[in-house]
Design a protein around this motif. Structure first.
Motif, short mmCIF file in Angstrom:
data_model
loop_
_atom_site.label_atom_id
_atom_site.label_comp_id
_atom_site.label_asym_id
_atom_site.label_seq_id
_atom_site.Cartn_x
_atom_site.Cartn_y
_atom_site.Cartn_z
N ALA A 125 0.81 -1.22 0.00
CA ALA A 125 -0.05 0.20 0.01
C ALA A 125 0.73 1.42 -0.02
N GLU A 126 1.96 1.32 0.71
CA GLU A 126 2.80 2.42 0.95
C GLU A 126 3.45 2.75 -0.46
N VAL A 128 0.70 4.35 -2.81
CA VAL A 128 0.49 5.82 -2.19
C VAL A 128 1.76 6.61 -2.48
N LYS A 169 1.66 7.74 -6.29
CA LYS A 169 0.61 8.75 -6.41
C LYS A 169 1.14 10.09 -5.99
N ASP A 170 1.69 10.04 -4.69
CA ASP A 170 2.34 11.51 -4.10
C ASP A 170 3.51 11.87 -5.32
N LYS A 181 -6.25 2.91 1.31
CA LYS A 181 -5.39 4.07 0.80
C LYS A 181 -4.52 3.58 -0.53
N ALA A 182 -4.47 2.34 -0.75
CA ALA A 182 -3.83 1.93 -1.86
C ALA A 182 -4.74 1.89 -3.02
N ALA A 192 -5.39 5.49 -4.24
CA ALA A 192 -4.18 5.70 -4.94
C ALA A 192 -4.40 5.13 -6.35
#
Length: 127
Positions: free
Chosen positions: A8-9, A12, A15-16, A44-45, A48
């Protein structure tokens, strides 16, 4: 990134990075396009990934079809954040590739209007 396992990180973070450095989109799209949406479970993932599909749908060949499959599974998604991102992504995709996403847009708007989350319902009415 492995097609079958993406944290997931990582999604994200991509995306950021794309939001801050949109000029890197061509490099990131190749990686993001190979990620199976079925393997992304965290809220969150998933949000994103959906954002990237909507934002860069003109460059991602399968974006309308991935979004369509996510709309078809609307009832299985319980997160209002993911549903809101999905509505927005389908709208963005419609403005870039109307023939391919038109039926999914109708289904997403109908599901959004009937949604019990007030924010999702209101967003669908707005669109």
């Amino acid at each position: 990134m492995d097609k079958d396992y993406v944290t997931a990180e990582a999604l994200v973070l991509v995306k950021d990075l794309l939001r801050k450095y949109p000029q890197w989109s061509q490099d990131c799209i190749a990686v993001v396009g190979n990620i199976s949406s079925k393997n992304v479970q965290e809220t969150k993932a998933k949000a994103a990934l959906i954002w990237m599909l909507g934002e860069y749908s003109q460059d991602m060949q399968d974006a309308p079809y991935i979004l369509e499959s996510l709309v078809e599974n609307w009832d299985e998604e319980h997160s209002a954040v993911v549903r809101s991102h999905l509505l927005t992504a389908v709208m963005k995709c419609f403005f870039k590739r109307p023939p391919e996403i038109q039926s999914a847009l109708g289904a997403a708007l109908a599901a959004g209007v009937a949604d019990f989350h007030q924010d999702v319902h209101d967003r669908a009415l707005f669109y």
